[in-house]
Design a protein around this motif. Structure first.
Motif, PDB file in Angstrom:
ATOM      1  N   SER A  36     -73.822 -46.643   2.680  1.00 28.20           N
ATOM      2  CA  SER A  36     -74.375 -45.358   2.258  1.00 28.20           C
ATOM      3  C   SER A  36     -75.382 -44.772   3.240  1.00 28.20           C
ATOM      4  O   SER A  36     -75.688 -43.574   3.187  1.00 28.20           O
ATOM      5  CB  SER A  36     -75.038 -45.503   0.875  1.00 28.20           C
ATOM      6  OG  SER A  36     -76.053 -46.496   0.919  1.00 28.20           O
ATOM      7  N   TYR A  41     -70.641 -42.009   6.319  1.00 29.69           N
ATOM      8  CA  TYR A  41     -70.370 -42.414   4.939  1.00 29.69           C
ATOM      9  C   TYR A  41     -69.782 -41.262   4.122  1.00 29.69           C
ATOM     10  O   TYR A  41     -68.810 -41.438   3.375  1.00 29.69           O
ATOM     11  CB  TYR A  41     -71.647 -42.933   4.269  1.00 29.69           C
ATOM     12  CG  TYR A  41     -71.422 -43.436   2.865  1.00 29.69           C
ATOM     13  CD1 TYR A  41     -70.790 -44.653   2.643  1.00 29.69           C
ATOM     14  CD2 TYR A  41     -71.814 -42.675   1.760  1.00 29.69           C
ATOM     15  CE1 TYR A  41     -70.567 -45.114   1.346  1.00 29.69           C
ATOM     16  CE2 TYR A  41     -71.601 -43.133   0.465  1.00 29.69           C
ATOM     17  CZ  TYR A  41     -70.981 -44.356   0.269  1.00 29.69           C
ATOM     18  OH  TYR A  41     -70.747 -44.811  -1.006  1.00 29.69           O
ATOM     19  N   SER A  45     -65.999 -41.332   2.649  1.00 34.41           N
ATOM     20  CA  SER A  45     -65.877 -41.266   1.187  1.00 34.41           C
ATOM     21  C   SER A  45     -64.907 -40.163   0.789  1.00 34.41           C
ATOM     22  O   SER A  45     -64.087 -40.331  -0.133  1.00 34.41           O
ATOM     23  CB  SER A  45     -67.244 -41.013   0.546  1.00 34.41           C
ATOM     24  OG  SER A  45     -68.116 -42.109   0.766  1.00 34.41           O
TER      25      SER A  45
END
Length: 423
Positions: A36, A41, A45
Motif C-alpha cells: 500500500s 499500488y 490495484s
C-alpha cells in the motif's frame, strides 16, 4: 528422553526456518512487493480489479471470426474503466496453452500483491509480475498496442501453424482509463522464466556485439542482472537431439518477424541443472506417454492413457510388447491411418515432445540442463527513424555488428548466432 528429543528437534527446526528465510530472500531478488505504500499500488490495484471484471465477462467462443479480433469490451469499475481488446482471441490462446480461465483469474487477481520487476533493462516500460511469478504485465505505448492488434491475426495464424513456437505468448491487451487523469495501456504475457526458483543467470541475446556486454557486478544485489551476447562467449546451448528442432523453430519465428518488418527482438535464455529425479523421470515410459499426449494437443488428456491410442508413441516404443508400434504387423487399417496422419501433422507443424511442465512451451531439456527460452520485444518496426539510425551507426561502428539493421539482415544474423551457439 522427551527433553532430549525436544532439544534435538530445535536445531532442525531452526535450520528449516533459516532455509525458508533464505529461499524467500532469493525468491524476492530483483522484485519488490507492491504494498500500500508503493508508488504503483493504486495502478496495480486497478489492474487487478479491472482484469477480474474482464476475465469473468469473457465468453468462450467455439471458433474465431474477423469480428472477434476487433472487439473492445469496456468494464465500468469504481473510479475507472477497463478496456479489453480482442478478448475472445486471447481467451482462445490461453485455452491452447491449457490455462483455464479460473487458473488465470486466480493468478492475476489473488489477494497477494503484484511484484515490481527490477532489472538492468533500458526499457522505459514498467514491468509487474503476479505474486506467483507466472505472468508478466508490461505497460506499452499506444503505437505498440496498435501494432500488436493490427498484426494479431497474423500472430495467431503463425501460432496455429507452429504450436510450439518460441514466440512470447500475449494473453491479454488492456487499457485503464481514469477520466481526466490517466490512460494507460498494458499487456499480459506468459513469463518465459517460470518457475524461476533455481534460475540464477539470465541472458538477452540479439546476435550482435556493439553494446552487448553487461557488468555482472554493477547495479547492486537487488537488481536482476540480464546478461548479453558478449557475456555468453565461450558457452553453448547444449540441447543434444533437440538442436535441429530449435534451429528450425528459431528460423520460422525469425522469418515471421521479418515479414512484419520487425527488428531488435531478443532471445531470452536461462538454464538450470536437472536434478537426478528429473533426469530419471525424463526417460520413463509413463512420462513419455504424458509428454506425447500433451505435445499432440489431443482433446482427451487421460491420466493413465492406453499407449495404443497415442499415435506418436507407436514410432518411439520399440520396447513395448503386444505390437503397439506403428510399423507392427497386423494393425487395423483405421489405426494405421490415424498414426500416419498424426505423425505427418506433428512434423509439418514442427512440434516436439514437450516436457511435462507448466511452462512447457518455453522449456527445453538438454542432456543435463533445463533451458528456458523465448523470443520477446517484437514491437520495433524498421521505420524511417531506424533507417537513419542504421546509417549513423554504420559511420560510427564501421565493420562491426550492431542491433539496428534491416529486418532481413537481423533475421539472418539472429539465426546464425543460434546455429553457432547450439550443440
Amino acid at each position: 528422553m522427551m527433553a532430549g528429543d525436544d532439544s534435538a528437534g530445535r536445531p532442525r527446526a531452526a535450520r528449516r526456518a533459516r532455509w525458508w528465510q533464505l529461499s524467500q530472500r532469493w525468491r524476492m531478488v530483483g522484485v519488490f512487493e507492491i504494498d500500500s505504500k508503493h508508488e504503483f499500488y493504486s495502478l496495480t490495484s486497478m489492474m487487478k480489479e479491472g482484469l477480474q471484471a474482464c476475465i469473468q465477462n469473457t465468453e468462450e467462443q467455439d471458433s474465431l471470426t474477423d469480428a472477434h479480433f476487433k472487439t473492445e469490451d469496456v468494464q465500468q469499475c469504481k473510479g475507472f474503466e477497463m478496456h479489453a481488446f480482442a478478448a475472445p482471441v486471447f481467451s482462445a490462446l490461453r485455452r491452447s496453452l491449457d490455462i483455464s480461465e479460473q487458473e488465470f483469474l486466480d493468478s492475476l487477481c489473488s489477494d497477494a500483491n503484484y511484484l515490481q520487476f527490477i532489472s538492468n533493462s533500458k526499457s522505459k516500460a514498467d514491468f509487474f509480475l503476479t505474486n506467483d511469478k507466472r505472468f508478466f504485465l508490461k505497460t506499452q505505448n499506444e503505437r505498440e498496442i496498435r501494432f500488436l492488434l493490427s498484426n494479431l491475426p497474423a500472430y495467431m495464424e503463425h501460432l496455429e501453424k507452429y504450436p510450439h513456437s518460441l514466440m512470447v505468448r500475449f494473453l491479454g491487451v488492456h487499457q485503464i482509463v481514469v477520466p481526466n487523469q490517466l490512460k494507460k495501456y498494458f499487456i499480459v504475457m506468459q513469463s518465459v522464466f517460470y518457475p524461476d526458483e533455481r534460475i540464477n543467470i539470465r541472458y538477452d541475446i540479439k546476435g550482435c556485439e556493439v553494446g552487448r556486454w553487461t557488468d555482472p557486478e554493477a547495479g547492486g544485489e537487488q537488481i536482476i542482472k540480464v546478461l548479453k551476447d558478449n557475456n555468453f562467449r565461450g558457452q553453448s546451448i547444449a540441447l543434444g537431439p533437440e538442436k535441429s528442432w530449435f534451429a528450425r523453430q528459431v528460423k520460422a519465428d525469425a522469418a515471421f518477424l521479418q515479414e512484419l518488418n520487425v527488428l531488435d527482438y531478443s532471445l531470452l535464455l536461462a538454464h538450470q541443472p536437472l536434478h537426478q529425479d528429473e533426469l530419471d523421470g525424463k526417460h520413463s515410459f509413463a512420462d513419455l506417454i504424458l509428454r506425447t499426449t500433451k505435445s499432440l494437443d489431443l482433446e482427451d488428456h487421460p491420466t493413465d492413457p492406453d499407449p495404443s491410442h497415442v499415435p506418436l508413441l507407436h514410432s518411439r516404443s520399440e520396447d513395448v510388447q503386444d505390437g503397439a508400434g506403428c510399423g507392427s504387423e497386423g494393425p487395423e487399417p483405421t489405426q494405421e491411418t490415424m498414426c500416419d496422419v498424426e505423425l505427418k501433422e506433428f512434423h509439418e507443424h514442427n512440434r516436439r515432445l514437450l516436457p511435462n511442465f507448466k511452462n512447457a512451451i518455453h522449456v527445453i531439456d538438454g542432456a543435463d540442463r533445463r533451458y528456458f527460452v523465448g523470443i520477446v520485444d517484437i514491437f520495433t518496426v524498421y521505420s524511417l527513424r531506424k533507417r537513419l539510425e542504421n546509417l549513423w551507426k554504420k559511420l560510427r561502428f564501421p565493420g562491426r555488428d550492431f542491433s539496428t539493421v534491416s529486418p532481413v539482415k537481423y533475421s539472418q544474423r539472429f539465426c546464425r548466432w543460434i546455429q553457432q551457439h547450439t550443440q
